[in-house]
Every structure is written in C-alpha cells, then in structure tokens.
Motif scaffolding. Structure first.
Motif, PDB file in Angstrom:
ATOM      1  N   TRP A  95       0.844  -1.198   0.000  1.00  0.00           N
ATOM      2  CA  TRP A  95       0.000   0.000   0.000  1.00  0.00           C
ATOM      3  C   TRP A  95       0.879   1.247   0.000  1.00  0.00           C
ATOM      4  O   TRP A  95       0.691   2.166  -0.783  1.00  0.00           O
ATOM      5  CB  TRP A  95      -0.921   0.007   1.226  1.00  0.00           C
ATOM      6  CG  TRP A  95      -1.809   1.213   1.255  1.00  0.00           C
ATOM      7  CD1 TRP A  95      -2.974   1.385   0.579  1.00  0.00           C
ATOM      8  CD2 TRP A  95      -1.583   2.430   1.977  1.00  0.00           C
ATOM      9  NE1 TRP A  95      -3.495   2.629   0.834  1.00  0.00           N
ATOM     10  CE2 TRP A  95      -2.666   3.296   1.688  1.00  0.00           C
ATOM     11  CE3 TRP A  95      -0.569   2.877   2.846  1.00  0.00           C
ATOM     12  CZ2 TRP A  95      -2.763   4.574   2.237  1.00  0.00           C
ATOM     13  CZ3 TRP A  95      -0.671   4.141   3.384  1.00  0.00           C
ATOM     14  CH2 TRP A  95      -1.756   4.977   3.071  1.00  0.00           C
ATOM     15  N   THR A  98       2.747   1.732  -3.299  1.00  0.00           N
ATOM     16  CA  THR A  98       1.921   2.083  -4.458  1.00  0.00           C
ATOM     17  C   THR A  98       1.371   3.500  -4.326  1.00  0.00           C
ATOM     18  O   THR A  98       0.944   4.088  -5.307  1.00  0.00           O
ATOM     19  CB  THR A  98       0.740   1.099  -4.657  1.00  0.00           C
ATOM     20  OG1 THR A  98       0.128   0.866  -3.387  1.00  0.00           O
ATOM     21  CG2 THR A  98       1.203  -0.211  -5.242  1.00  0.00           C
ATOM     22  N   ARG A  99       1.387   4.037  -3.069  1.00  0.00           N
ATOM     23  CA  ARG A  99       0.922   5.425  -2.882  1.00  0.00           C
ATOM     24  C   ARG A  99       1.933   6.429  -3.387  1.00  0.00           C
ATOM     25  O   ARG A  99       1.570   7.521  -3.796  1.00  0.00           O
ATOM     26  CB  ARG A  99       0.657   5.728  -1.399  1.00  0.00           C
ATOM     27  CG  ARG A  99      -0.564   5.100  -0.748  1.00  0.00           C
ATOM     28  CD  ARG A  99      -1.790   5.184  -1.566  1.00  0.00           C
ATOM     29  NE  ARG A  99      -1.933   3.941  -2.308  1.00  0.00           N
ATOM     30  CZ  ARG A  99      -3.039   3.534  -2.901  1.00  0.00           C
ATOM     31  NH1 ARG A  99      -4.116   4.293  -2.851  1.00  0.00           N
ATOM     32  NH2 ARG A  99      -3.098   2.397  -3.541  1.00  0.00           N
ATOM     33  N   THR A 100       3.214   6.089  -3.300  1.00  0.00           N
ATOM     34  CA  THR A 100       4.235   7.063  -3.685  1.00  0.00           C
ATOM     35  C   THR A 100       4.319   7.127  -5.211  1.00  0.00           C
ATOM     36  O   THR A 100       4.699   6.168  -5.866  1.00  0.00           O
ATOM     37  CB  THR A 100       5.604   6.675  -3.107  1.00  0.00           C
ATOM     38  OG1 THR A 100       5.852   5.313  -3.437  1.00  0.00           O
ATOM     39  CG2 THR A 100       5.649   6.822  -1.608  1.00  0.00           C
ATOM     40  N   ARG A 101       3.966   8.273  -5.727  1.00  0.00           N
ATOM     41  CA  ARG A 101       3.884   8.445  -7.187  1.00  0.00           C
ATOM     42  C   ARG A 101       5.267   8.430  -7.843  1.00  0.00           C
ATOM     43  O   ARG A 101       5.412   8.011  -8.988  1.00  0.00           O
ATOM     44  CB  ARG A 101       3.187   9.775  -7.507  1.00  0.00           C
ATOM     45  CG  ARG A 101       1.760   9.827  -7.031  1.00  0.00           C
ATOM     46  CD  ARG A 101       0.796   9.793  -8.215  1.00  0.00           C
ATOM     47  NE  ARG A 101      -0.580   9.590  -7.766  1.00  0.00           N
ATOM     48  CZ  ARG A 101      -1.149   8.397  -7.684  1.00  0.00           C
ATOM     49  NH1 ARG A 101      -0.474   7.310  -7.996  1.00  0.00           N
ATOM     50  NH2 ARG A 101      -2.408   8.270  -7.286  1.00  0.00           N
TER      51      ARG A 101
END
Lengths: 170, 132
Positions: A95, A98-101
């Motif tokens: 999670w 995958t949040r860090t762009r």
C-alpha cells in the motif's frame, strides 16, 4: 435479502481460489527451516496488484490466508497468526509503495518488498508472541536472505505472467 | 551482444526503483549478518559490586589484580586469561575463593560476608537463570 456479486467480487473470488490452490500445494512441500517456503502465492498477489490494483490484491492476499487456514486446519492457530501477520505486513508495505507516485516499481521490486515485509512481520510476531529468545535473532539473516531470493524469483515469475497476460485481452 | 543492449534488456525487467530496493535489501541483509552473527567474546565484562554499590566495570580480556574494600576488609580479585576469581577475602569459610575461576556470561560469584560480588556480563548469556 440477496447480495449480487459484482464483477470485482467474482474476480477476487477467482483469483483467491487460484492463490489458495498454490498455497495448499506449497503447504505440502517439506521445509528445511520453519518459516522458509517459496511463497509462490505471493506471485499471484503481485500479478493482481499490478493488473487490478492494490485493493484487489489486498483482498486476494488476506482471503487466501483465511481460506487456506480453514482448509489446512490451522485457522486461529499460531501458524495462522504468523501467516496473517506476514500477509498484513506485506499488504501494508505494498500500500505504502503504491501510494508514492515518484517510485516506479516493476514486478521484481514489488515482489521483493512483499517477501521481505512478509518475513519481517512474521518474525517480529513470532518473537513477540511465541519465542522471545535472543537466539531467534540468529535465524533472522538467513530468513531474510531466503526471502530476498524467493522474492526475486517470484518477481521474475510475476513479470513473465504479466507479459503473458498483456498479450491476451482482459 | 553489446553491454548497452544487455543493460536495456535488464531495464525492461528492472526499474530504477527495483534496483534500489534490491541494493538496499542486500545491504540491510548483509548488515544483519554482521550485527547478529558476530560473537566477540572479548566484549565480555566484569562488574564488581561492594556493599550494594557497583565499584568497577572491567574488560575480562585484560589481566588485572584488584583490591576491593568490603564490609569486613579487602577482597583480592584476580582477572587472568578471560577468567575471574577471588584470590583471597577476609571471610571465615572462603566459599568465594573455593568457587574458583569463572568465565561464562551471566555467572556471578560473591563473598557474602564481605559483601563483595563479581558478575560477568556479555551479549549471550549461557544460562537464562541458575538455581542452587
């Protein structure tokens, strides 16, 4: 009352069934050390993560642990607690990454992160709940090395599966 | 095949972030071997207590002769070859002297009448607890 399963529900069910089958097959493999196994079900998690997104992957991963626990008869046993702890930890790490762009991971990166998080979560849980003995720490480097190796292997498998899937219509 | 071509073949398998994760993970695991697998017995220390106070903390590897003042008088403690013993003590039964050399982590020896005790400290205790 009637619940109508959505397309997403059915997808989760199918993928979970696949992951459970792999998990059960793997449970029959002998292991040289407690805590060491290839973690091939992790491959499914990674493929699902990269194809359908994090929430589907989290559902598949956690349902897989639940269903496998029920089928193997380990539900609510220490084994199940460790399995669930590891899965929660790896899902949490996935999670986060995958949040860090600005970070672009491939299958290998995700797989290694998931495998290491799984192993660490399991280890911390085992240490805190079951065997709080400093001797256990000697096992940690070996367990992490194995997790790294199987993480890379799983990542390569996931990459190959994703490449194969890319050639077929969704 | 040229090296750049090979690298680009690798690039379709691994992103920059993947390579970073692999390197960091390998480094961290290497470090964990170094941190968790090093047994340095030279790190063993001796703590000497007198009348409820810690008076000395010494490295077991260094040979020393100590004179510790206790409740009755002076206890002589010898550290030699990574072992420690009471050489002499002003007590009547000399149990401390007869207990001989001590070398294992977690061991404690004492001259109770003189209120002097010696504890060996280290990273890996040989025993969790000892009961007499």
């Amino acid at each position: 009352m009637q619940l109508t399963p959505t397309r997403e529900d059915q997808r989760i069910a199918w993928l979970t069934a696949l992951a459970v089958a792999i998990h059960l097959l793997e449970a029959t493999l002998p292991s040289p050390l407690p805590g060491i196994k290839p973690g091939l079900a992790n491959v499914i998690t990674i493929v699902v993560l990269m194809r359908f997104g994090w929430s589907t992957a989290a559902w598949v991963s956690l349902l897989r642990v639940l269903v496998s626990g029920l089928l193997l008869g380990t539900f609510l046993s220490p084994t199940f607690a460790l399995s669930l702890g590891g899965a929660l930890c790896s899902v949490a790490v996935l999670w986060l990454v995958t949040r860090t762009r600005w970070l672009r991971f491939g299958a290998v990166g995700y797989s290694v992160l998931a495998a290491l998080a799984h192993m660490l979560g399991q280890f911390v849980l085992a240490y805190a709940l079951f065997i709080p003995h400093p001797g256990l720490l000697h096992l940690l480097p070996i367990l992490l090395t194995v997790a790294l190796l199987f993480g890379v292997l799983g990542g390569i498998l996931a990459h190959m599966i994703l490449n194969g899937l890319a050639k077929t219509p969704a | 095949m040229h090296l750049p071509a090979r690298l680009s073949a690798l690039r379709c398998w691994l992103t920059g972030a993947d390579i970073a994760v692999l390197l960091i993970a390998a480094g961290a695991i290497g470090w964990s071997y170094a941190a968790l697998w090093s047994h340095n017995s030279t790190a063993l220390e001796v703590e000497i207590w007198s009348r409820g106070q810690r008076v000395e903390t010494l490295v077991l590897a260094e040979d020393r002769h100590l004179e510790i003042t206790g409740a009755l008088g002076v206890s002589h403690i010898e550290i030699k070859d990574a072992q420690v013993r009471f050489l002499d003590s002003p007590c009547s039964n000399k149990l401390c002297v007869h207990s001989g050399w001590h070398r294992h982590t977690g061991e404690t020896t004492a001259c109770l009448p003189n209120q002097v005790s010696v504890r060996i400290l280290g990273r890996d205790p040989r025993y969790d607890a000892i009961n007499f």
